[in-house]
Design a protein around this motif. Structure first.
Motif, PDB file in Angstrom:
ATOM      1  N   HIS A   1      -4.867   3.714   1.821  1.00  0.00           N
ATOM      2  CA  HIS A   1      -3.702   4.336   2.468  1.00  0.00           C
ATOM      3  C   HIS A   1      -3.886   5.847   2.339  1.00  0.00           C
ATOM      4  CE1 HIS A   1       0.915   3.891   3.136  1.00  0.00           C
ATOM      5  NE2 HIS A   1       0.413   4.881   3.834  1.00  0.00           N
TER       6      HIS A   1
ATOM      7  N   SER B   1       0.831  -1.196   0.000  1.00  0.00           N
ATOM      8  CA  SER B   1       0.000   0.000   0.000  1.00  0.00           C
ATOM      9  C   SER B   1       0.870   1.253   0.000  1.00  0.00           C
ATOM     10  CB  SER B   1      -0.881  -0.017   1.260  1.00  0.00           C
ATOM     11  OG  SER B   1      -1.515   1.214   1.469  1.00  0.00           O
TER      12      SER B   1
ATOM     13  N   SER C   1      -2.995   3.254   7.244  1.00  0.00           N
ATOM     14  CA  SER C   1      -3.497   2.376   6.186  1.00  0.00           C
ATOM     15  C   SER C   1      -4.572   1.497   6.798  1.00  0.00           C
ATOM     16  CB  SER C   1      -2.380   1.501   5.609  1.00  0.00           C
ATOM     17  OG  SER C   1      -2.888   0.595   4.647  1.00  0.00           O
TER      18      SER C   1
END
Lengths: 114, 117
Positions: free
Chosen positions: B71, B50, B77
């Motif tokens: 994210h 991410s 995230s």
């Protein structure tokens, strides 16, 4: 692709015994090598690491030396304690880009008996 | 040292519901975060990478529509398991990448245990 192989467990030792957990790797370039420990019900904790050949990582009595010629990073401890009972993961990360994911070995479960 | 937290640490839900897991870097900005899944007595398997402000990159075999990753900032995230089923029960671990002056490294969160009934 990159891979990490560890000795199969579980490993059961008596307190104060000598510990060795073997780890070998396959990787392109020159990765950094790590040992992580996972206690029951918890996440991973970094135990030690080495970023280049012949480096020795050490922490809490554990040691591992980065051996490029044998592509190994074996974990050792001279005298284990009951509190060392956990799962140990060997891992590598590409040197050039830590933004890439780690590659983990399958883990070795250690049980230390009093 | 750098600290990564996850919330919740443990969640139990009914089949068919969605569960959101948060991963936060508490004292540093993480441009990249990783989500791993760990089955009992097995190693960690990467699910997705991410990057802040862009779409996550999923590993082969991981369903994008089932495991939604957002994210939104450099310190947060989230992983949402949509329409969870018992086979999604697992230990989910995130890590955050920190670029340092001498060495780059990843820091792992404590993990979230998901149980789907």
């Amino acid at each position: 692709g990159d891979s990490v192989t560890q000795m199969e467990g579980p490993v059961t030792l008596s307190e104060e015994a000598f510990l060795t957990i073997n780890c070998t790797y396959t990787a392109t370039g020159y990765p950094s090598l790590f040992w992580y420990v996972q206690y029951p019900g918890e996440g991973l904790q970094l135990l030690l690491k080495a970023t280049k050949a012949d480096d020795k990582g050490s922490n809490k009595g554990f040691e591992a030396t980065y051996r490029k010629e044998t592509t190994s990073f074996h974990l050792e401890k001279g005298s284990v304690q009951v509190s060392d009972s956990a799962v140990y993961f060997c891992a590598l990360s590409p040197r050039d880009n830590y933004g890439q994911n780690f590659v983990f070995g399958p883990g070795t479960r250690l049980s230390v008996l009093p | 040292g750098a600290v990564v937290s996850q919330h919740p640490s443990r969640v139990i839900c009914k089949s068919g519901t969605s569960v959101k897991i948060e991963c936060r870097s508490l004292d540093f900005q993480a441009t990249t975060m990783f989500w791993y899944r760990q089955f009992p007595k097995q190693s960690l398997m990467l699910m997705a990478t991410s990057n802040e402000g862009s779409k996550a990159t999923y590993e082969q075999g991981v369903e994008k529509d089932k495991f939604l990753i957002n994210h939104a900032s450099l310190t947060l995230s989230t992983l949402t398991v949509t329409s969870a089923h018992p086979e999604d029960s697992s230990f989910y671990i995130c890590s955050a990448y920190k670029r340092r002056t001498s060495t780059d490294t990843q820091y792992f969160g404590p993990g979230t245990r998901l149980t789907v009934l």
